[in-house]
Design a protein around this motif. Structure first.
Motif, PDB file in Angstrom:
ATOM      1  N   ALA A 107       0.837  -1.203   0.000  1.00  0.00           N
ATOM      2  CA  ALA A 107       0.000   0.000   0.000  1.00  0.00           C
ATOM      3  C   ALA A 107       0.871   1.251   0.000  1.00  0.00           C
ATOM      4  CB  ALA A 107      -0.919  -0.005   1.217  1.00  0.00           C
ATOM      5  N   TRP A 108       1.903   1.242   0.831  1.00  0.00           N
ATOM      6  CA  TRP A 108       2.806   2.382   0.932  1.00  0.00           C
ATOM      7  C   TRP A 108       3.498   2.650  -0.407  1.00  0.00           C
ATOM      8  CZ3 TRP A 108       4.266   6.603   3.177  1.00  0.00           C
ATOM      9  CH2 TRP A 108       5.572   7.076   3.022  1.00  0.00           C
ATOM     10  N   LEU A 109       3.954   1.568  -1.061  1.00  0.00           N
ATOM     11  CA  LEU A 109       4.669   1.735  -2.326  1.00  0.00           C
ATOM     12  C   LEU A 109       3.761   2.299  -3.418  1.00  0.00           C
ATOM     13  CD1 LEU A 109       6.914  -1.457  -2.442  1.00  0.00           C
ATOM     14  CD2 LEU A 109       7.644   0.926  -2.200  1.00  0.00           C
ATOM     15  N   VAL A 110       2.506   1.788  -3.453  1.00  0.00           N
ATOM     16  CA  VAL A 110       1.557   2.292  -4.459  1.00  0.00           C
ATOM     17  C   VAL A 110       1.302   3.775  -4.226  1.00  0.00           C
ATOM     18  CG1 VAL A 110      -0.822   2.153  -5.272  1.00  0.00           C
ATOM     19  CG2 VAL A 110       0.455   0.065  -4.891  1.00  0.00           C
ATOM     20  N   MET A 111       1.114   4.144  -2.946  1.00  0.00           N
ATOM     21  CA  MET A 111       0.860   5.556  -2.652  1.00  0.00           C
ATOM     22  C   MET A 111       2.086   6.400  -3.012  1.00  0.00           C
ATOM     23  SD  MET A 111       0.056   7.493   0.916  1.00  0.00           S
ATOM     24  CE  MET A 111       1.747   7.689   1.363  1.00  0.00           C
ATOM     25  N   ARG A 112       3.284   5.886  -2.675  1.00  0.00           N
ATOM     26  CA  ARG A 112       4.492   6.670  -2.949  1.00  0.00           C
ATOM     27  C   ARG A 112       4.665   6.872  -4.451  1.00  0.00           C
ATOM     28  NH1 ARG A 112      10.294   4.718  -1.153  1.00  0.00           N
ATOM     29  NH2 ARG A 112      10.150   4.008  -3.299  1.00  0.00           N
ATOM     30  N   LYS A 113       4.361   5.844  -5.220  1.00  0.00           N
ATOM     31  CA  LYS A 113       4.439   5.956  -6.681  1.00  0.00           C
ATOM     32  C   LYS A 113       3.541   7.091  -7.170  1.00  0.00           C
ATOM     33  CE  LYS A 113       1.499   3.733  -9.145  1.00  0.00           C
ATOM     34  NZ  LYS A 113       0.800   4.579 -10.105  1.00  0.00           N
ATOM     35  N   VAL A 126      -0.970   1.349 -16.333  1.00  0.00           N
ATOM     36  CA  VAL A 126      -0.314   1.089 -15.054  1.00  0.00           C
ATOM     37  C   VAL A 126      -1.173   0.204 -14.166  1.00  0.00           C
ATOM     38  CG1 VAL A 126       0.633   2.149 -12.979  1.00  0.00           C
ATOM     39  CG2 VAL A 126       0.897   3.269 -15.178  1.00  0.00           C
ATOM     40  N   LEU A 127      -2.476   0.481 -14.168  1.00  0.00           N
ATOM     41  CA  LEU A 127      -3.359  -0.281 -13.286  1.00  0.00           C
ATOM     42  C   LEU A 127      -3.323  -1.757 -13.654  1.00  0.00           C
ATOM     43  CD1 LEU A 127      -5.164   0.455 -10.935  1.00  0.00           C
ATOM     44  CD2 LEU A 127      -7.103   0.397 -12.471  1.00  0.00           C
ATOM     45  N   LEU A 187      -1.438  -7.206 -12.287  1.00  0.00           N
ATOM     46  CA  LEU A 187      -0.725  -8.429 -12.650  1.00  0.00           C
ATOM     47  C   LEU A 187       0.339  -8.776 -11.612  1.00  0.00           C
ATOM     48  CD1 LEU A 187      -0.203  -8.015 -16.496  1.00  0.00           C
ATOM     49  CD2 LEU A 187      -1.640  -9.673 -15.318  1.00  0.00           C
ATOM     50  N   ALA A 188       0.750  -7.763 -10.833  1.00  0.00           N
ATOM     51  CA  ALA A 188       1.815  -7.990  -9.857  1.00  0.00           C
ATOM     52  C   ALA A 188       1.354  -9.006  -8.810  1.00  0.00           C
ATOM     53  CB  ALA A 188       2.195  -6.680  -9.188  1.00  0.00           C
ATOM     54  N   PRO A 189       2.269  -9.854  -8.337  1.00  0.00           N
ATOM     55  CA  PRO A 189       1.878 -10.894  -7.373  1.00  0.00           C
ATOM     56  C   PRO A 189       1.726 -10.332  -5.961  1.00  0.00           C
ATOM     57  CG  PRO A 189       4.214 -11.039  -7.840  1.00  0.00           C
ATOM     58  CD  PRO A 189       3.695  -9.929  -8.694  1.00  0.00           C
ATOM     59  N   VAL A 190       0.788  -9.404  -5.790  1.00  0.00           N
ATOM     60  CA  VAL A 190       0.558  -8.815  -4.463  1.00  0.00           C
ATOM     61  C   VAL A 190      -0.934  -8.858  -4.170  1.00  0.00           C
ATOM     62  CG1 VAL A 190       2.547  -7.281  -4.520  1.00  0.00           C
ATOM     63  CG2 VAL A 190       0.367  -6.509  -5.470  1.00  0.00           C
ATOM     64  N   ILE A 243      -3.412  -2.782  -3.128  1.00  0.00           N
ATOM     65  CA  ILE A 243      -3.366  -1.781  -4.204  1.00  0.00           C
ATOM     66  C   ILE A 243      -4.460  -0.745  -3.969  1.00  0.00           C
ATOM     67  CG2 ILE A 243      -3.623  -1.434  -6.685  1.00  0.00           C
ATOM     68  CD1 ILE A 243      -2.607  -4.301  -7.049  1.00  0.00           C
ATOM     69  N   TYR A 244      -5.657  -1.247  -3.601  1.00  0.00           N
ATOM     70  CA  TYR A 244      -6.768  -0.331  -3.323  1.00  0.00           C
ATOM     71  C   TYR A 244      -6.398   0.639  -2.216  1.00  0.00           C
ATOM     72  CZ  TYR A 244     -11.047   1.316  -1.178  1.00  0.00           C
ATOM     73  OH  TYR A 244     -12.004   2.122  -0.615  1.00  0.00           O
ATOM     74  N   VAL A 245      -5.834   0.118  -1.124  1.00  0.00           N
ATOM     75  CA  VAL A 245      -5.489   0.992   0.005  1.00  0.00           C
ATOM     76  C   VAL A 245      -4.454   2.028  -0.424  1.00  0.00           C
ATOM     77  CG1 VAL A 245      -4.472   1.067   2.308  1.00  0.00           C
ATOM     78  CG2 VAL A 245      -6.120  -0.704   1.743  1.00  0.00           C
ATOM     79  N   GLY A 246      -3.493   1.611  -1.223  1.00  0.00           N
ATOM     80  CA  GLY A 246      -2.481   2.550  -1.701  1.00  0.00           C
ATOM     81  C   GLY A 246      -3.084   3.671  -2.523  1.00  0.00           C
ATOM     82  N   LYS A 247      -3.973   3.298  -3.440  1.00  0.00           N
ATOM     83  CA  LYS A 247      -4.630   4.320  -4.266  1.00  0.00           C
ATOM     84  C   LYS A 247      -5.459   5.257  -3.386  1.00  0.00           C
ATOM     85  CE  LYS A 247      -4.469   4.545  -8.076  1.00  0.00           C
ATOM     86  NZ  LYS A 247      -3.404   5.206  -8.866  1.00  0.00           N
ATOM     87  N   LEU A 248      -6.179   4.651  -2.405  1.00  0.00           N
ATOM     88  CA  LEU A 248      -7.026   5.448  -1.510  1.00  0.00           C
ATOM     89  C   LEU A 248      -6.183   6.469  -0.754  1.00  0.00           C
ATOM     90  CD1 LEU A 248      -9.639   6.048   0.039  1.00  0.00           C
ATOM     91  CD2 LEU A 248      -9.134   4.129   1.523  1.00  0.00           C
TER      92      LEU A 248
END
Lengths: 219, 99, 227
Positions: free
Chosen positions: C8-14, C83-84, C89-92, C97-102
């Motif tokens: 989640a942190w990485l998605v948000m940081r991206k 990107v989405l 497709l990433a093995p996570v 991912i939702y939390v990161g975007k949120l």
């Protein structure tokens, strides 16, 4: 099975629906609101049917989303359409009654507002399915689920919002003669709902069958 | 064939309900004429200021007319869509058989 | 759990890194919010003063409109570069991912609010800073609730046609409780005699709303995003 049941159900529904005006005309005359109170006998059943449709749509969507059953999605879309139709009847008959009983076409009363919001969620559901393109069934199922979860929140919030500005509520207590006509109408609407559900689910099933035939031809 | 029967029943039901509904309206009008005596517990309609007086009958008729139209319009739309899809299914099946 | 938080942190940081480079979303959304406030000022200011409760309504409408725009644009950007799709497709864990975007959306909307709230306070002589903690709680919880539903809807609409118009059509009816709570809670604080109990009740409802809808979104994100 449903095909054989369809004819009796629609026939009985039509008989009851046809008989309803007679019973409604016989029902006692409500003294404060007079003749216009008789809108009540179709208004209340149509809202009951909308909430029933909304519930069926929510459950169908949840089953489709989490179990992937295509049949559940067909039930959900049929129920959503019925929710919009019955809600529309409620939304049109309500203001006609309110114009006479309250003197205004619309009041931002808790119940009215909640019904309007719920109706709008189902209109949005149908818009998404119609214009969302391929794969929108799943997205619409998500919307229906969120709409369901939303009902208590909308109810609580409009209730508190409106208690800041209280309004008088003019729902009459029913005498037995009125109750009979109301129950009659309710049963008529329920059978009508059942018959329309059967036909609409069958339509969706035939559409799926048609898609399947085309896909088989392509292979 | 099934749809044809449904259409027939629907048409008959519409005719029947129109007849009954017109009878019902007469009865509704009759009952409203017969019972104004009950209103004396509340403010009688004719003591209200003229601005508050509204004829109820048109509102009532409009409400019922709309409900009937919506229900039958919707049933008719299902029937039409179903007929179209079943027609197409039959066409495709025939063409597939011819090949 | 740590893995979940890390994703989640990485998605948000991206998202925030991309945004920090161009500042496209932040600046356009911010200016859109200010324009909304301006347009509503013409509707609700009489004799040089805003009508009663107008400030609260204008603030929340500006937040809701700007939020919708930001949601749409965020996912539009993901769509351009697929990107989405790559993320899915990433093995996570999908919910991560939702939390990161949120979190990214909430950060963006909060930045916008940092400008819009003082602006509304200034333009409409609204005492938004009399009870800073209550106002902050309403804004934070309201933004989270709005973004929780909005992120899920915007993410799933990435694949849909006419998504620009469908997003508000789907989002507004579902987020009505948030809007009512935000407007009524803020209005209760802006009264000459602030009604703290009423504001507290709305804050409580928002907490409940956020918990229910974030949970529901976490459940729904996976099946909705699977094609």
């Amino acid at each position: 099975m449903t095909q054989r049941l369809f004819l009796p159900v629609i026939a009985v529904a039509m008989l009851l629906f046809a008989g309803a005006p007679v019973l409604i005309a016989w029902a006692p005359y409500e003294s404060t609101m007079g003749l216009v109170q008789k809108i009540f006998y179709f208004h209340v059943p149509s809202w009951v049917m909308m909430f029933l449709s909304a519930f069926v749509c929510g459950v169908g969507s949840a089953i489709y989303l989490f179990k992937g059953r295509a049949a559940a999605d067909r039930v959900a879309v049929a129920a959503a359409e019925l929710a919009v139709v019955f809600g529309l009847i409620g939304l049109v008959t309500g203001p006609l009654w309110a114009r006479k009983a309250w003197g205004v076409w619309w009041q931002w009363d808790a119940r009215l507002t909640m019904a309007l919001v719920l109706w709008m969620i189902f209109v949005a559901y149908l818009l998404l399915r119609e214009y969302g393109g391929p794969g929108s069934e799943k997205l619409a199922a998500g919307v229906a689920l969120f709409g369901m979860a939303n009902v208590p929140f909308v109810y609580w919030s409009v209730n508190v919002w409106r208690t800041i500005h209280p309004t008088t509520n003019v729902v009459p207590t029913l005498v037995p003669g009125m109750r009979g006509a109301l129950w009659w109408s309710l049963v008529a609407f329920l059978l009508l709902f059942t018959a329309a559900m059967m036909a609409r689910v069958r339509l969706e099933g035939q559409r799926a069958a048609l898609d399947q035939v085309y896909r088989d031809l392509d292979d | 064939m099934h749809m044809r029967r449904l259409m027939l029943i629907l048409t008959l039901a519409i005719v029947a309900t129109c007849v009954v509904a017109s009878g019902g309206d007469v009865q509704a009008a009759a009952s409203s004429a017969a019972q104004p005596a009950q209103q004396d517990e509340f403010v009688p309609i004719d003591e209200l200021p003229p601005g508050d007086r509204l004829p109820a009958a048109p509102l009532l008729v409009a409400a019922y007319a709309f409900a009937w139209l919506a229900v039958f319009g919707y049933l008719w739309s299902i029937w039409r869509r179903l007929a179209k899809v079943e027609q197409e299914l039959a066409d495709v099946a025939r063409r597939a058989a011819e090949r | 759990m740590t893995r979940f938080a890390r994703v989640a942190w990485l998605v948000m940081r991206k998202d925030l890194t991309v945004e920090a480079r161009s500042r496209e979303l932040l600046l356009t959304t911010l200016f859109f919010a200010v324009s909304t406030v301006l347009v509503f000022a013409f509707g609700f200011v009489r004799d040089g003063r805003a009508v009663e409760d107008a400030a609260a309504g204008i603030l929340w409408i500006a937040i809701a409109f700007a939020g919708t725009l930001a949601l749409g644009r965020t996912f539009e950007r993901e769509r351009y570069h697929d990107v989405l799709h790559a993320l899915l497709l990433a093995p996570v864990d999908r919910p991560a991912i939702y939390v990161g975007k949120l979190l990214g959306i909430v950060a963006l909307m909060t930045t916008v609010e940092l400008v819009v709230v003082p602006l509304v306070a200034l333009l409409f002589q609204a005492g938004l800073f009399r009870y800073p903690l209550h106002v902050a709680a309403l804004l934070g919880l309201g933004t989270t609730g709005f973004a929780a539903v909005g992120t899920l809807f915007a993410a799933m609409l990435v694949r849909a046609r006419s998504r620009d118009v469908l997003l508000p059509v789907l989002l507004y009816p579902v987020t009505i409780p948030v809007i009512i709570a935000g407007v009524r809670g803020t209005a209760a604080l802006l009264q000459p005699e602030a009604d703290l109990a009423m504001a507290g009740a709305w804050i409580g409802m928002l907490v409940f709303f956020d918990v229910v809808f974030i949970t529901l979104s976490l459940w729904t994100f996976e099946p909705v995003m699977t094609e």
